[in-house]
Design an enzyme around this catalytic site. Structure first.
Site, PDB file in Angstrom:
ATOM      1  N   ASP A 118      -7.813  11.509  12.813  1.00 30.68           N
ATOM      2  CA  ASP A 118      -8.028  12.491  11.735  1.00 30.68           C
ATOM      3  C   ASP A 118      -6.752  13.309  11.521  1.00 30.68           C
ATOM      4  O   ASP A 118      -6.203  13.845  12.480  1.00 30.68           O
ATOM      5  CB  ASP A 118      -9.182  13.419  12.122  1.00 30.68           C
ATOM      6  CG  ASP A 118     -10.411  12.632  12.556  1.00 30.68           C
ATOM      7  OD1 ASP A 118     -11.255  12.335  11.718  1.00 30.68           O
ATOM      8  OD2 ASP A 118     -10.501  12.296  13.763  1.00 30.68           O
ATOM      9  N   GLU A 193     -10.940  -0.638  11.836  1.00 30.82           N
ATOM     10  CA  GLU A 193     -11.835  -0.470  10.678  1.00 30.82           C
ATOM     11  C   GLU A 193     -11.139   0.289   9.535  1.00 30.82           C
ATOM     12  O   GLU A 193     -11.154  -0.120   8.386  1.00 30.82           O
ATOM     13  CB  GLU A 193     -13.027   0.409  11.087  1.00 30.82           C
ATOM     14  CG  GLU A 193     -14.322  -0.271  11.126  1.00 30.82           C
ATOM     15  CD  GLU A 193     -14.648  -0.542  12.582  1.00 30.82           C
ATOM     16  OE1 GLU A 193     -14.097   0.144  13.447  1.00 30.82           O
ATOM     17  OE2 GLU A 193     -15.427  -1.470  12.823  1.00 30.82           O
ATOM     18  N   TYR A 194     -10.544   1.419   9.924  1.00 33.17           N
ATOM     19  CA  TYR A 194      -9.919   2.257   8.906  1.00 33.17           C
ATOM     20  C   TYR A 194      -8.734   1.555   8.265  1.00 33.17           C
ATOM     21  O   TYR A 194      -8.497   1.675   7.071  1.00 33.17           O
ATOM     22  CB  TYR A 194      -9.500   3.603   9.516  1.00 33.17           C
ATOM     23  CG  TYR A 194     -10.593   4.635   9.419  1.00 33.17           C
ATOM     24  CD1 TYR A 194     -11.780   4.477  10.124  1.00 33.17           C
ATOM     25  CD2 TYR A 194     -10.454   5.754   8.613  1.00 33.17           C
ATOM     26  CE1 TYR A 194     -12.793   5.413  10.027  1.00 33.17           C
ATOM     27  CE2 TYR A 194     -11.474   6.690   8.510  1.00 33.17           C
ATOM     28  CZ  TYR A 194     -12.642   6.517   9.223  1.00 33.17           C
ATOM     29  OH  TYR A 194     -13.651   7.447   9.120  1.00 33.17           O
TER      30      TYR A 194
END
Ligand code: SAM
Length: 217
Positions: A118, A193-194
């Site tokens: 993040d 995934e990202y």
């Protein structure tokens, strides 16, 4: 990351103690014994739904992988993936990375991965970024001497910040790529995934390896 609450997640994770390790601090200094395989330990912090570690686990059976993820609902998907793949060399910690020193002895970890963490773009949230200097200090302790962090992100601001943070800490930067998928490193690359999500949208992926100069203290 948008997280849906799955109240049954905690129970399901608890039902798989060989994959999601309860009381991980009890294994401090003894992770290789838990795996039953005397081979290097690679840790991914903020592991998400586990695509990266599942594929790494398949590709590199001679490495023990541990993923740390604090959201149980996300970790559940990761655990199910590894279970379906029948991998013995990938396990998870349902924990916060802030506490990483409680789980590993000095120098116990051979390599650390930070993937698409993040970005926390607001300056007042800088300390939450997993490449903030307080985290680097913790990683340095658990990593072997001259241990490496392999870092990937789609976020240019976080990449610039992290390069600065690594270099201010005195780390050596290697294999820096401003467009991983168009680079020579792509051949070896395993997508998270990202990464898959963002690259499908045409976004560039940034990558580097940062090496600690000091020995494990
Ligand atoms: N690495 C995965 C990928 O590339 O697909 C997931 C990326 S997602 C943006 C970041 C993940 O890091 C989230 O699942 C979040 O819960 C986890 N995370 C962030 N800070 C964390 C912390 N302090 N401890 C444990 N997990 C954390």
């Amino acid at each position: 990351m948008r997280l849906r609450n799955k109240p049954w997640a905690r129970e399901e994770l608890a039902n798989q103690p060989s994959l999601v390790i309860p009381n991980p601090s009890e294994h401090k200094g003894k992770w290789k014994e838990l795996f039953g395989m005397d081979q290097p330990i690679y840790v991914e912090v903020g592991t998400g739904k586990g695509r990266f570690l599942t594929e790494m686990g398949k590709k590199y059976p001679h490495i023990n992988f541990l993923g740390i993820e604090r959201y149980e609902s996300v970790l559940l998907t990761a655990m199910q993936r590894v279970k379906e793949a029948g991998l013995r060399n990938v396990k998870f910690l349902s924990e916060d990375v802030n506490n990483v020193e409680e789980f590993f002895e000095h120098g116990e970890v051979d390599r650390l991965f930070i993937n698409f963490t993040d970005p926390w773009p607001k300056k007042r949230h800088e300390k939450r970024r997993l490449t903030y200097e307080d985290f680097l200090r913790k990683y340095e302790k658990i990593l072997k001497p001259n241990g490496e962090i392999h870092f990937k992100t789609d976020n240019q601001g976080l990449f610039e910040y992290s390069l600065h943070s690594f270099s201010k800490y005195g780390m050596i930067l290697n294999q820096v790529s401003l467009d991983l998928h168009q680079s020579e490193f792509q051949e070896e690359n395993i997508m998270t995934e990202y990464e898959e999500k963002f690259s499908k949208k045409g976004m560039r992926i940034y990558r580097c390896e940062a090496v600690f100069r000091r020995s494990s203290m």
